[in-house]
Design a protein around this motif. Structure first.
Motif, mmCIF file in Angstrom:
data_model
loop_
_atom_site.group_PDB
_atom_site.id
_atom_site.type_symbol
_atom_site.label_atom_id
_atom_site.label_comp_id
_atom_site.label_asym_id
_atom_site.label_seq_id
_atom_site.Cartn_x
_atom_site.Cartn_y
_atom_site.Cartn_z
ATOM 1 N N MET A 1 0.840 -1.198 0.000
ATOM 2 C CA MET A 1 0.000 0.000 0.000
ATOM 3 C C MET A 1 0.869 1.240 0.000
ATOM 4 O O MET A 1 1.796 1.359 0.794
ATOM 5 C CB MET A 1 -0.894 -0.011 1.242
ATOM 6 N N LYS A 2 0.572 2.135 -0.895
ATOM 7 C CA LYS A 2 1.379 3.345 -0.999
ATOM 8 C C LYS A 2 1.015 4.303 0.128
ATOM 9 O O LYS A 2 -0.140 4.617 0.351
ATOM 10 C CB LYS A 2 1.116 4.025 -2.336
ATOM 11 N N LYS A 3 2.003 4.724 0.815
ATOM 12 C CA LYS A 3 1.771 5.659 1.916
ATOM 13 C C LYS A 3 2.374 7.008 1.565
ATOM 14 O O LYS A 3 3.478 7.083 1.044
ATOM 15 C CB LYS A 3 2.443 5.149 3.198
ATOM 16 N N ILE A 4 1.637 8.045 1.858
ATOM 17 C CA ILE A 4 2.175 9.389 1.677
ATOM 18 C C ILE A 4 2.286 10.025 3.048
ATOM 19 O O ILE A 4 1.323 10.095 3.784
ATOM 20 C CB ILE A 4 1.262 10.241 0.784
ATOM 21 N N THR A 5 3.460 10.461 3.377
ATOM 22 C CA THR A 5 3.677 11.025 4.700
ATOM 23 C C THR A 5 4.065 12.481 4.584
ATOM 24 O O THR A 5 5.022 12.825 3.899
ATOM 25 C CB THR A 5 4.787 10.258 5.428
ATOM 26 N N GLU A 158 -1.198 10.647 -14.441
ATOM 27 C CA GLU A 158 0.012 10.642 -13.613
ATOM 28 C C GLU A 158 -0.211 9.704 -12.425
ATOM 29 O O GLU A 158 -1.333 9.498 -11.973
ATOM 30 C CB GLU A 158 0.304 12.051 -13.091
ATOM 31 N N ASP A 159 0.884 9.184 -11.921
ATOM 32 C CA ASP A 159 0.784 8.286 -10.774
ATOM 33 C C ASP A 159 0.159 9.008 -9.578
ATOM 34 O O ASP A 159 0.416 10.188 -9.324
ATOM 35 C CB ASP A 159 2.167 7.749 -10.389
ATOM 36 N N THR A 160 -0.638 8.277 -8.835
ATOM 37 C CA THR A 160 -1.251 8.748 -7.585
ATOM 38 C C THR A 160 -1.967 10.082 -7.779
ATOM 39 O O THR A 160 -1.844 10.997 -6.967
ATOM 40 C CB THR A 160 -0.180 8.880 -6.470
ATOM 41 N N SER A 161 -2.724 10.194 -8.854
ATOM 42 C CA SER A 161 -3.339 11.500 -9.151
ATOM 43 C C SER A 161 -4.862 11.471 -9.199
ATOM 44 O O SER A 161 -5.489 12.530 -9.229
ATOM 45 C CB SER A 161 -2.833 12.004 -10.510
ATOM 46 N N VAL A 162 -5.484 10.307 -9.200
ATOM 47 C CA VAL A 162 -6.927 10.243 -9.439
ATOM 48 C C VAL A 162 -7.679 9.972 -8.132
ATOM 49 O O VAL A 162 -7.287 9.105 -7.345
ATOM 50 C CB VAL A 162 -7.263 9.131 -10.463
ATOM 51 N N VAL A 163 -8.749 10.723 -7.920
ATOM 52 C CA VAL A 163 -9.657 10.463 -6.801
ATOM 53 C C VAL A 163 -10.946 9.881 -7.371
ATOM 54 O O VAL A 163 -11.569 10.491 -8.249
ATOM 55 C CB VAL A 163 -9.958 11.746 -6.005
ATOM 56 N N ILE A 164 -11.309 8.690 -6.903
ATOM 57 C CA ILE A 164 -12.564 8.074 -7.314
ATOM 58 C C ILE A 164 -13.605 8.324 -6.231
ATOM 59 O O ILE A 164 -13.342 8.112 -5.040
ATOM 60 C CB ILE A 164 -12.389 6.555 -7.552
ATOM 61 N N VAL A 165 -14.755 8.826 -6.658
ATOM 62 C CA VAL A 165 -15.869 9.067 -5.742
ATOM 63 C C VAL A 165 -16.964 8.062 -6.085
ATOM 64 O O VAL A 165 -17.540 8.114 -7.175
ATOM 65 C CB VAL A 165 -16.396 10.508 -5.870
ATOM 66 N N ALA A 166 -17.214 7.139 -5.180
ATOM 67 C CA ALA A 166 -18.182 6.070 -5.416
ATOM 68 C C ALA A 166 -19.402 6.289 -4.532
ATOM 69 O O ALA A 166 -19.309 6.229 -3.306
ATOM 70 C CB ALA A 166 -17.561 4.710 -5.126
ATOM 71 N N VAL A 167 -20.551 6.541 -5.162
ATOM 72 C CA VAL A 167 -21.762 6.866 -4.408
ATOM 73 C C VAL A 167 -22.910 5.907 -4.733
ATOM 74 O O VAL A 167 -24.084 6.249 -4.597
ATOM 75 C CB VAL A 167 -22.179 8.338 -4.643
ATOM 76 N N GLY A 168 -22.559 4.731 -5.178
ATOM 77 C CA GLY A 168 -23.528 3.668 -5.422
ATOM 78 C C GLY A 168 -22.898 2.354 -5.023
ATOM 79 O O GLY A 168 -21.896 2.327 -4.301
ATOM 80 N N PRO A 169 -23.447 1.243 -5.485
ATOM 81 C CA PRO A 169 -22.804 -0.046 -5.215
ATOM 82 C C PRO A 169 -21.415 -0.107 -5.858
ATOM 83 O O PRO A 169 -21.148 0.597 -6.830
ATOM 84 C CB PRO A 169 -23.761 -1.053 -5.850
ATOM 85 N N LYS A 196 -2.201 4.560 -9.941
ATOM 86 C CA LYS A 196 -2.799 5.797 -10.446
ATOM 87 C C LYS A 196 -3.740 6.498 -9.480
ATOM 88 O O LYS A 196 -3.964 7.707 -9.607
ATOM 89 C CB LYS A 196 -3.571 5.498 -11.742
ATOM 90 N N VAL A 197 -4.343 5.754 -8.566
ATOM 91 C CA VAL A 197 -5.384 6.344 -7.722
ATOM 92 C C VAL A 197 -4.787 6.869 -6.419
ATOM 93 O O VAL A 197 -3.943 6.212 -5.797
ATOM 94 C CB VAL A 197 -6.501 5.315 -7.439
ATOM 95 N N LYS A 198 -5.251 8.029 -6.048
ATOM 96 C CA LYS A 198 -4.786 8.657 -4.813
ATOM 97 C C LYS A 198 -5.671 8.300 -3.631
ATOM 98 O O LYS A 198 -5.185 8.027 -2.530
ATOM 99 C CB LYS A 198 -4.793 10.170 -5.020
#
Ligand SMILES: [Ca+2]
Length: 351
Positions: A1-5, A158-169, A196-198
């Motif tokens: 798991m990628k950790k950002i500190t 770009e790596d670690t740049s996308v935010v996914i917003v999931a509001v259903g199943p 890719k996902v942040k």
């Protein structure tokens, strides 16, 4: 798991990092989101993919309104909207709202599989929006497969740049994790997400325990995502949106040609007296873009355990990077923040 500190000097209690100051050692989700917020104001917008079961409830349309308003402000770049069900009118309804806000060409993916959801599904307003408002995607049958579209879009970011917003199943998210290499990427779905996902901002579950609709109508998917999703997950539980009522002002302040207003006007669960509805999905979008602000605290010391039936429980263990929102100010104040965004006209039509 990628950790950002973040450096300790950047962690300031009372700011959007309030939750991490209060509780946890495993604070990467909070810090990760804080990073996105500080970066947003100074540099570039947050890249968002919205995964929404539009048509089941009207808060999905409201979440799209909020997303577009943030895009109008330059705080968000909308990469795609995804519909996780077979209903061919979900994608056209998304196209209606994207078109209303001046972004008619946002890619829209739809579910092409055969999964049978464990509950009744609805088209409370998708067909009505498609019949009334301008758009050009007439049926989800003409929309691309959502999993292929997720992979195509993620591969280009770009790596670690996308935010996914999931509001259903979470059907699409689970199937994305299970997907294999294709023409877009040689990575497995899980590795592609990891690269890719942040952050994943979810409306779903309940805290400290729950039996919530988004989770339980596809429990295998929710369970797989909770157990194997390789980035921080922040849950806005049922109790968060339950307390925040919005929608009434759409009837008096939103333009008459607003499909978001129409989604509320056509939804049978909007309170017949107050004209309000709970604001579940908007909270996940608001957090994804703005972080905690003064609206929320984060509980991150533990993880969200989901069983085979979709019931969930927060457990005191730090082996996963999960957090959940806790309301940090009067619900009516958060409602105003959300409703201001819901009723505002698109930037393209503002005087
Ligand atoms: Ca929803």
């Amino acid at each position: 798991m990628k950790k950002i500190t973040l450096p300790v000097s950047l962690i300031i209690c009372g700011s959007i990092l309030l939750g991490s100051c209060q509780s946890k050692s495993n604070s990467s989700a909070t810090e990760n989101n804080a990073t996105s917020n500080s970066a947003t104001s100074a540099t570039k917008p947050i890249k968002i993919i919205l995964d929404s079961d539009i048509g089941q409830d009207c808060d999905d349309a409201a979440a799209m309104a909020i997303m577009h308003q943030f895009a109008d402000k330059g705080e968000v770049e909308i990469l795609a909207t995804m519909f996780p069900m077979q209903d061919p009118m979900g994608a056209p309804a998304m196209d209606v709202i994207n078109t209303y806000y001046g972004r008619p060409d946002i890619p829209i993916g739809t579910y092409k599989g055969n999964f049978k959801y464990r509950g009744e599904l609805w088209d409370h307003y998708n067909t009505k929006l498609a019949n009334k408002f301008p758009h050009d995607l007439k049926t989800g049958k003409d929309a691309p497969d959502a999993i292929a579209l997720y992979r195509q879009i993620l591969a280009k970011q770009e790596d670690t740049s996308v935010v996914i917003v999931a509001v259903g199943p979470e059907r699409l998210l689970a199937d994305l994790l299970k997907s294999g290499p294709d023409d877009y990427s040689q990575l497995s779905g899980r590795d592609l997400v990891k690269q890719k996902v942040k952050m994943l901002s979810v409306m779903g579950a309940g805290f400290p325990k729950g039996d919530e609709w988004n989770i339980k109508i596809a429990p295998d998917a929710s369970k797989l995502v909770a157990e194997t999703w390789p980035t921080p997950i922040v849950y806005s539980g049922n109790e968060i949106g339950q307390a925040i009522r919005t929608g009434r002002r759409l009837l008096t302040e939103a333009p008459e040609n607003s499909p978001v207003r129409a989604s509320f006007e056509n939804h049978p669960f909007v309170d017949s007296v107050t004209k309000d509805r709970q604001s579940w999905d908007q909270t996940a979008m608001l957090f994804a873009v703005q972080g905690t602000q003064n609206n929320w605290k984060l509980e991150s010391n533990g993880f969200n355990n989901i069983d085979e039936t979709g019931k969930n429980e927060w457990r005191q263990n730090t082996d996963k990077d999960h957090s959940y929102l806790i309301l940090n100010r009067p619900a009516a104040e958060v409602a105003k923040v959300i409703e201001d965004l819901m009723v505002a006209p698109p930037a393209s039509t503002k005087k």
